[in-house]
Scaffold this motif. Sequence first.
Motif, PDB file in Angstrom:
ATOM      1  N   LEU A 139      -7.563   0.658  11.831  1.00  0.00           N
ATOM      2  CA  LEU A 139      -7.741   0.447  13.785  1.00  0.00           C
ATOM      3  C   LEU A 139      -8.320  -0.008  14.012  1.00  0.00           C
ATOM      4  N   LEU A 140      -8.505  -1.087  14.436  1.00  0.00           N
ATOM      5  CA  LEU A 140     -10.558  -1.447  15.032  1.00  0.00           C
ATOM      6  C   LEU A 140     -10.020  -1.307  16.472  1.00  0.00           C
ATOM      7  N   ALA A 141     -11.280  -0.938  17.312  1.00  0.00           N
ATOM      8  CA  ALA A 141     -11.502  -1.303  18.438  1.00  0.00           C
ATOM      9  C   ALA A 141     -11.760  -2.521  19.167  1.00  0.00           C
ATOM     10  N   ALA A 142     -11.289  -3.155  20.256  1.00  0.00           N
ATOM     11  CA  ALA A 142     -11.923  -4.711  20.539  1.00  0.00           C
ATOM     12  C   ALA A 142     -13.350  -4.797  20.181  1.00  0.00           C
ATOM     13  N   GLN A 143     -13.653  -5.714  19.180  1.00  0.00           N
ATOM     14  CA  GLN A 143     -15.356  -6.032  18.691  1.00  0.00           C
ATOM     15  C   GLN A 143     -15.551  -5.365  18.119  1.00  0.00           C
ATOM     16  N   GLY A 144     -14.548  -4.331  17.307  1.00  0.00           N
ATOM     17  CA  GLY A 144     -14.872  -3.685  16.402  1.00  0.00           C
ATOM     18  C   GLY A 144     -15.189  -4.039  15.369  1.00  0.00           C
ATOM     19  N   SER A 145     -16.423  -2.995  13.923  1.00  0.00           N
ATOM     20  CA  SER A 145     -16.230  -3.881  12.653  1.00  0.00           C
ATOM     21  C   SER A 145     -15.909  -2.645  12.400  1.00  0.00           C
ATOM     22  N   ALA A 146     -16.620  -3.039  10.139  1.00  0.00           N
ATOM     23  CA  ALA A 146     -15.479  -1.359   9.185  1.00  0.00           C
ATOM     24  C   ALA A 146     -16.212  -2.127   8.123  1.00  0.00           C
ATOM     25  N   ALA A 147     -16.581  -1.472   7.307  1.00  0.00           N
ATOM     26  CA  ALA A 147     -16.843  -1.791   5.493  1.00  0.00           C
ATOM     27  C   ALA A 147     -14.960  -1.165   5.465  1.00  0.00           C
ATOM     28  N   LEU A 148     -14.466  -1.885   4.910  1.00  0.00           N
ATOM     29  CA  LEU A 148     -13.389  -1.133   3.530  1.00  0.00           C
ATOM     30  C   LEU A 148     -13.496  -0.819   2.584  1.00  0.00           C
ATOM     31  N   PRO A 149     -13.610  -0.080   1.787  1.00  0.00           N
ATOM     32  CA  PRO A 149     -13.320   0.468   0.640  1.00  0.00           C
ATOM     33  C   PRO A 149     -12.553   0.789  -0.058  1.00  0.00           C
ATOM     34  N   LEU A 150     -12.839  -0.067  -1.657  1.00  0.00           N
ATOM     35  CA  LEU A 150     -12.428  -0.384  -2.210  1.00  0.00           C
ATOM     36  C   LEU A 150     -12.902   0.330  -3.735  1.00  0.00           C
ATOM     37  N   ILE A 151     -12.019   1.419  -4.612  1.00  0.00           N
ATOM     38  CA  ILE A 151     -12.727   1.737  -5.623  1.00  0.00           C
ATOM     39  C   ILE A 151     -11.983   2.003  -6.724  1.00  0.00           C
ATOM     40  N   PHE A 152     -11.768   0.642  -7.964  1.00  0.00           N
ATOM     41  CA  PHE A 152     -11.479   0.574  -8.898  1.00  0.00           C
ATOM     42  C   PHE A 152     -11.840   0.604  -9.784  1.00  0.00           C
ATOM     43  N   TYR A 153     -10.606   0.623 -11.655  1.00  0.00           N
ATOM     44  CA  TYR A 153     -11.131   0.642 -12.295  1.00  0.00           C
ATOM     45  C   TYR A 153      -9.648  -0.102 -13.155  1.00  0.00           C
ATOM     46  N   VAL A 154     -10.447  -0.962 -14.652  1.00  0.00           N
ATOM     47  CA  VAL A 154      -8.878  -2.017 -14.496  1.00  0.00           C
ATOM     48  C   VAL A 154      -9.075  -1.237 -16.205  1.00  0.00           C
ATOM     49  N   ASP A 155      -7.559  -0.770 -16.913  1.00  0.00           N
ATOM     50  CA  ASP A 155      -7.496  -0.149 -17.596  1.00  0.00           C
ATOM     51  C   ASP A 155      -8.133  -0.616 -19.601  1.00  0.00           C
ATOM     52  N   PRO A 156      -8.898   0.070 -20.060  1.00  0.00           N
ATOM     53  CA  PRO A 156      -9.429  -0.761 -21.286  1.00  0.00           C
ATOM     54  C   PRO A 156      -7.838  -1.503 -22.118  1.00  0.00           C
ATOM     55  N   ASP A 157      -6.348  -0.465 -22.132  1.00  0.00           N
ATOM     56  CA  ASP A 157      -5.356  -1.836 -22.460  1.00  0.00           C
ATOM     57  C   ASP A 157      -5.259  -2.976 -21.841  1.00  0.00           C
ATOM     58  N   LEU A 158      -6.047  -3.688 -21.507  1.00  0.00           N
ATOM     59  CA  LEU A 158      -5.876  -5.070 -21.089  1.00  0.00           C
ATOM     60  C   LEU A 158      -5.840  -5.705 -22.009  1.00  0.00           C
ATOM     61  N   PRO A 159      -4.588  -6.670 -22.101  1.00  0.00           N
ATOM     62  CA  PRO A 159      -4.386  -7.624 -22.796  1.00  0.00           C
ATOM     63  C   PRO A 159      -5.728  -7.853 -22.866  1.00  0.00           C
ATOM     64  N   ASP A 160      -6.075  -8.849 -24.183  1.00  0.00           N
ATOM     65  CA  ASP A 160      -7.308  -9.849 -24.528  1.00  0.00           C
ATOM     66  C   ASP A 160      -7.402 -10.580 -24.643  1.00  0.00           C
ATOM     67  N   THR A 161      -5.640 -11.457 -23.874  1.00  0.00           N
ATOM     68  CA  THR A 161      -5.670 -12.317 -23.469  1.00  0.00           C
ATOM     69  C   THR A 161      -5.515 -12.631 -21.864  1.00  0.00           C
ATOM     70  N   ILE A 162      -6.588 -11.810 -20.705  1.00  0.00           N
ATOM     71  CA  ILE A 162      -6.471 -11.398 -19.722  1.00  0.00           C
ATOM     72  C   ILE A 162      -8.099 -11.460 -19.487  1.00  0.00           C
ATOM     73  N   SER A 163      -8.520 -12.228 -18.936  1.00  0.00           N
ATOM     74  CA  SER A 163      -9.997 -12.242 -19.301  1.00  0.00           C
ATOM     75  C   SER A 163     -10.558 -12.110 -17.227  1.00  0.00           C
ATOM     76  N   THR A 164      -9.743 -12.703 -16.866  1.00  0.00           N
ATOM     77  CA  THR A 164     -10.281 -12.810 -14.782  1.00  0.00           C
ATOM     78  C   THR A 164      -8.956 -12.379 -14.834  1.00  0.00           C
ATOM     79  N   LEU A 165      -9.109 -11.350 -13.630  1.00  0.00           N
ATOM     80  CA  LEU A 165      -8.667 -10.362 -12.584  1.00  0.00           C
ATOM     81  C   LEU A 165      -8.436 -11.267 -11.323  1.00  0.00           C
ATOM     82  N   THR A 166      -7.445 -11.402 -10.516  1.00  0.00           N
ATOM     83  CA  THR A 166      -8.114 -12.012  -8.635  1.00  0.00           C
ATOM     84  C   THR A 166      -7.089 -10.875  -8.192  1.00  0.00           C
ATOM     85  N   LEU A 167      -8.188 -10.476  -7.494  1.00  0.00           N
ATOM     86  CA  LEU A 167      -7.503  -9.129  -6.261  1.00  0.00           C
ATOM     87  C   LEU A 167      -7.506 -10.475  -4.652  1.00  0.00           C
ATOM     88  N   SER A 168      -6.224 -10.090  -4.681  1.00  0.00           N
ATOM     89  CA  SER A 168      -5.879 -11.271  -3.214  1.00  0.00           C
ATOM     90  C   SER A 168      -5.521  -9.843  -2.099  1.00  0.00           C
TER      91      SER A 168
END
Length: 189
Positions: A139-168
């Motif tokens: 929810l943003l008020a008129a002309q309002g702004s906010a920093a929207l947090p994202l906290i994540f980790y990549v699982d160490p079991d990620l296959p070796d063939t993947i070196s780049t992840l794109t979060l969209s």
Amino acid sequence: MSQPTATSNRKLIIWLMTGAIGMFGFGFALVPLYDVLCEQLGINGKTQSTASTYKPMTIDTSRVITVEFMANIQQDMPWEFTPEVKRMQVHPGELVRTNFNAKSLALATTVGQAIPSVSPGQGAAYFNKTECFCFNQQLLAAQGSAALPLIFYVDPDLPDTISTLTLSYTLYNITDKGYVGAVEQGAAK
């Protein structure tokens, strides 16, 4: 018409109607079947819709994964929406924090909902969000702004063939869905 022809026509009509109803039912069931199949095969790029719990783990410092961030806005969304950083290097198992920034350009309160996806799709199962603005409506008020947090980790079991992840994220305007009043009432309590 003779009796056998009328009976044949009725049988044909019943078979055609049954076939049409069956095709409609199959078409209606395709979306949930597709979702289940993609989830089981890990090819849909969808991330989890609830927070993961981070348990301290061994960080694989010998490996670096590039995580790219993209922000898209649905055409009717009167916000600016950008990632704080467009790309970062992370080690599998490392807990990482970043933000997306949102600014309302509207003259009234608006509500947005972000829908995430990860590319390549096989990597989605290894991208874990412990906190994400996408879990809730924003929810943003008129002309309002906010920093929207994202906290994540990549699982160490990620296959070796993947070196780049794109979060969209695609941000949708859900103001006209009746959420503003419900959110404002919740905030007032």
